[in-house]
Design a protein around this motif. Sequence first.
Motif, PDB file in Angstrom:
ATOM      1  N   ALA A 119      -6.479 -16.503-151.648  1.00 57.81           N
ATOM      2  CA  ALA A 119      -6.501 -17.518-150.596  1.00 57.81           C
ATOM      3  C   ALA A 119      -7.692 -18.460-150.653  1.00 57.81           C
ATOM      4  CB  ALA A 119      -6.214 -17.301-149.284  1.00 57.81           C
ATOM      5  N   THR A 120      -8.853 -17.778-150.926  1.00 62.22           N
ATOM      6  CA  THR A 120      -9.988 -18.616-151.170  1.00 62.22           C
ATOM      7  C   THR A 120     -10.058 -19.376-152.445  1.00 62.22           C
ATOM      8  OG1 THR A 120     -11.297 -17.149-149.641  1.00 62.22           O
ATOM      9  CG2 THR A 120     -12.754 -18.588-151.162  1.00 62.22           C
ATOM     10  N   TYR A 121      -9.740 -18.467-153.354  1.00 64.25           N
ATOM     11  CA  TYR A 121      -9.784 -18.935-154.945  1.00 64.25           C
ATOM     12  C   TYR A 121      -8.863 -20.214-155.071  1.00 64.25           C
ATOM     13  CZ  TYR A 121     -12.402 -14.526-155.923  1.00 64.25           C
ATOM     14  OH  TYR A 121     -13.236 -13.443-155.878  1.00 64.25           O
ATOM     15  N   ALA A 122      -7.605 -20.060-154.401  1.00 63.32           N
ATOM     16  CA  ALA A 122      -6.572 -21.233-154.442  1.00 63.32           C
ATOM     17  C   ALA A 122      -7.294 -22.327-154.005  1.00 63.32           C
ATOM     18  CB  ALA A 122      -5.424 -20.649-153.681  1.00 63.32           C
ATOM     19  N   LEU A 123      -7.697 -22.330-152.737  1.00 69.04           N
ATOM     20  CA  LEU A 123      -8.573 -23.199-152.186  1.00 69.04           C
ATOM     21  C   LEU A 123      -9.486 -23.910-153.044  1.00 69.04           C
ATOM     22  CD1 LEU A 123      -8.848 -22.387-148.508  1.00 69.04           C
ATOM     23  CD2 LEU A 123      -7.260 -24.217-149.395  1.00 69.04           C
ATOM     24  N   ALA A 124     -10.358 -23.130-153.683  1.00 69.70           N
ATOM     25  CA  ALA A 124     -11.340 -23.670-154.437  1.00 69.70           C
ATOM     26  C   ALA A 124     -11.010 -24.556-155.855  1.00 69.70           C
ATOM     27  CB  ALA A 124     -12.365 -22.420-154.735  1.00 69.70           C
ATOM     28  N   ARG A 125      -9.827 -24.315-156.185  1.00 74.17           N
ATOM     29  CA  ARG A 125      -9.357 -25.106-157.332  1.00 74.17           C
ATOM     30  C   ARG A 125      -9.568 -26.419-157.140  1.00 74.17           C
ATOM     31  NH1 ARG A 125      -3.541 -22.295-158.710  1.00 74.17           N
ATOM     32  NH2 ARG A 125      -3.381 -23.080-156.761  1.00 74.17           N
ATOM     33  N   ASP A 126      -9.411 -27.097-155.939  1.00 76.21           N
ATOM     34  CA  ASP A 126      -9.582 -28.480-155.914  1.00 76.21           C
ATOM     35  C   ASP A 126     -10.319 -28.710-154.588  1.00 76.21           C
ATOM     36  OD1 ASP A 126      -9.262 -31.047-156.045  1.00 76.21           O
ATOM     37  OD2 ASP A 126      -7.143 -31.005-155.088  1.00 76.21           O
ATOM     38  N   PRO A 127     -11.760 -28.635-154.950  1.00 76.33           N
ATOM     39  CA  PRO A 127     -12.615 -28.982-153.601  1.00 76.33           C
ATOM     40  C   PRO A 127     -12.840 -30.092-153.236  1.00 76.33           C
ATOM     41  CG  PRO A 127     -13.933 -28.427-155.690  1.00 76.33           C
ATOM     42  CD  PRO A 127     -12.342 -28.307-156.124  1.00 76.33           C
ATOM     43  N   PHE A 128     -12.264 -31.138-153.979  1.00 79.40           N
ATOM     44  CA  PHE A 128     -12.526 -32.658-153.728  1.00 79.40           C
ATOM     45  C   PHE A 128     -11.375 -33.264-153.054  1.00 79.40           C
ATOM     46  CE2 PHE A 128     -14.932 -31.675-157.554  1.00 79.40           C
ATOM     47  CZ  PHE A 128     -16.205 -31.876-156.997  1.00 79.40           C
ATOM     48  N   ASP A 129     -10.377 -32.331-152.500  1.00 79.77           N
ATOM     49  CA  ASP A 129      -9.361 -32.968-151.588  1.00 79.77           C
ATOM     50  C   ASP A 129     -10.117 -33.401-150.379  1.00 79.77           C
ATOM     51  OD1 ASP A 129      -7.476 -33.375-149.609  1.00 79.77           O
ATOM     52  OD2 ASP A 129      -5.994 -31.899-150.671  1.00 79.77           O
ATOM     53  N   THR A 130     -10.017 -34.706-149.834  1.00 79.91           N
ATOM     54  CA  THR A 130     -10.817 -34.915-148.881  1.00 79.91           C
ATOM     55  C   THR A 130      -9.838 -35.005-147.737  1.00 79.91           C
ATOM     56  OG1 THR A 130     -10.575 -37.296-149.391  1.00 79.91           O
ATOM     57  CG2 THR A 130     -12.514 -36.306-150.138  1.00 79.91           C
ATOM     58  N   SER A 131      -8.587 -34.944-147.466  1.00 84.17           N
ATOM     59  CA  SER A 131      -7.739 -34.832-146.160  1.00 84.17           C
ATOM     60  C   SER A 131      -8.009 -34.047-145.298  1.00 84.17           C
ATOM     61  CB  SER A 131      -6.363 -34.633-146.809  1.00 84.17           C
ATOM     62  OG  SER A 131      -6.077 -33.400-147.117  1.00 84.17           O
ATOM     63  N   ASP A 132      -7.828 -34.421-143.958  1.00 85.87           N
ATOM     64  CA  ASP A 132      -7.961 -33.284-142.807  1.00 85.87           C
ATOM     65  C   ASP A 132      -6.990 -32.090-143.023  1.00 85.87           C
ATOM     66  OD1 ASP A 132     -10.010 -34.880-141.734  1.00 85.87           O
ATOM     67  OD2 ASP A 132      -8.827 -35.724-140.381  1.00 85.87           O
ATOM     68  N   ALA A 133      -6.046 -32.096-143.420  1.00 83.81           N
ATOM     69  CA  ALA A 133      -5.090 -31.093-143.822  1.00 83.81           C
ATOM     70  C   ALA A 133      -5.736 -29.907-144.452  1.00 83.81           C
ATOM     71  CB  ALA A 133      -3.847 -31.533-144.157  1.00 83.81           C
ATOM     72  N   PHE A 134      -6.200 -30.486-145.887  1.00 85.94           N
ATOM     73  CA  PHE A 134      -6.882 -29.444-146.684  1.00 85.94           C
ATOM     74  C   PHE A 134      -8.214 -28.933-146.112  1.00 85.94           C
ATOM     75  CE2 PHE A 134     -10.113 -28.447-150.096  1.00 85.94           C
ATOM     76  CZ  PHE A 134      -9.420 -27.558-150.727  1.00 85.94           C
ATOM     77  N   PHE A 135      -9.034 -29.894-145.382  1.00 81.21           N
ATOM     78  CA  PHE A 135     -10.021 -29.064-144.729  1.00 81.21           C
ATOM     79  C   PHE A 135     -10.016 -28.320-143.701  1.00 81.21           C
ATOM     80  CE2 PHE A 135     -14.248 -29.720-142.309  1.00 81.21           C
ATOM     81  CZ  PHE A 135     -14.956 -29.271-143.350  1.00 81.21           C
TER      82      PHE A 135
END
Length: 378
Positions: free
Chosen positions: A296-312
């Motif tokens: 789950a962590t690695y999946a999130l880390a694939r796109d660390p530049f998503d600036t949306s509140d939902a992603f954060f």
Amino acid sequence: MLETRTQQAGEAPVSGPAPAEDGLRELVAGQLAPLTGRIDREGLYPEEFLREAGQLGAFRSHLASQNPAGKADLVSAIRAEEVISAECMTTGFVAWCQNACAWYVENSDSSTLKREVLPKLANGEAFGATALSNPMKWFASIEELKLSAERVEGGYVVSGALPWVSNLGEDHYFGAIFRTTDDNPRPLMAVINCADPGFSLTPCPEFIALEGSRTFGCHFDRVFVPDEHVLADPLPEYIQRIRPGFVLLQMGMGLGLIEGCINTMHEANETLSHVNGYLDDQAGELEEVLEDARQATYALARDPFDTSDAFFADVLQMRLTGSELALRASQSALLHTGARGYLASAAAQRKLRESYFVAIVTPAIKHLRKELARIHAH
């Protein structure tokens, strides 16, 4: 299975080797492991290990400009921190500080810092830190911002004090946020060099763990910060850009600690499996949970530049899960080990103390829950 918005059930796991991971594991076993006790109990700072880890690429992969692959590979950076933290989380924490400081510079507007400082941070030639604990709490309305600055010709003059910042030394760098006192007061972020005139370090009271992290109080007595060292102005968009990576990189500490706790449980079971079977958490169960958390962590880390509140929110929830799992795993490790884990030299009791640091270092569990409540309220 832990799932996030970016990893749905049934999606292939995310994996990939850390930079020179086999070499890093050998370095940890050969050079760091013999020092772990001294790092924990004597406050030894593992400088030589950190420099060699930097040469192996442990602090480079998340930086697109420094990564030979030409991309920001946070997964490999997290995995490198895991390898280190499984043995010694103090050193894993210092590695995160290094990675975070380089992350700030990589994503900044300062060509000077990118040219003069970033390559040294990436290679372990220079050391860096992150002084964002106070600003992050300020952003969350938990405490006041402690640094202020007045505009002068060519830069800013900063005054104030921070109670503790880690991975510091006489010539170390760190990122700091201060608020201007001019007609247009606003927060700015810049890189400070501990060698700057007017800056001084003071010893902190002794902590129960992480003593080898070179944590000091920071005092600014009209420290001049040139415009070339400002990371971003205006600040809000920059913070939105760096904050997912900042938090995700912390996961290397918790995931590595959990792996170390599981290893301790396996060692205890060599002689105590007949009675440890009555405990709530078994090594195999925690291994499954750890693997879920990793993917789950690695999946999130694939796109660390998503600036949306939902992603954060997904990132914060993952960080919260990591803290909770670290506490669970360290308690299990100590219970599995029994009285032998209560010895001052035992890994189990050290990992228990380290796990509480994962839970209280900014963003702490209470901070994470407060921010998640704010985001979900909108």
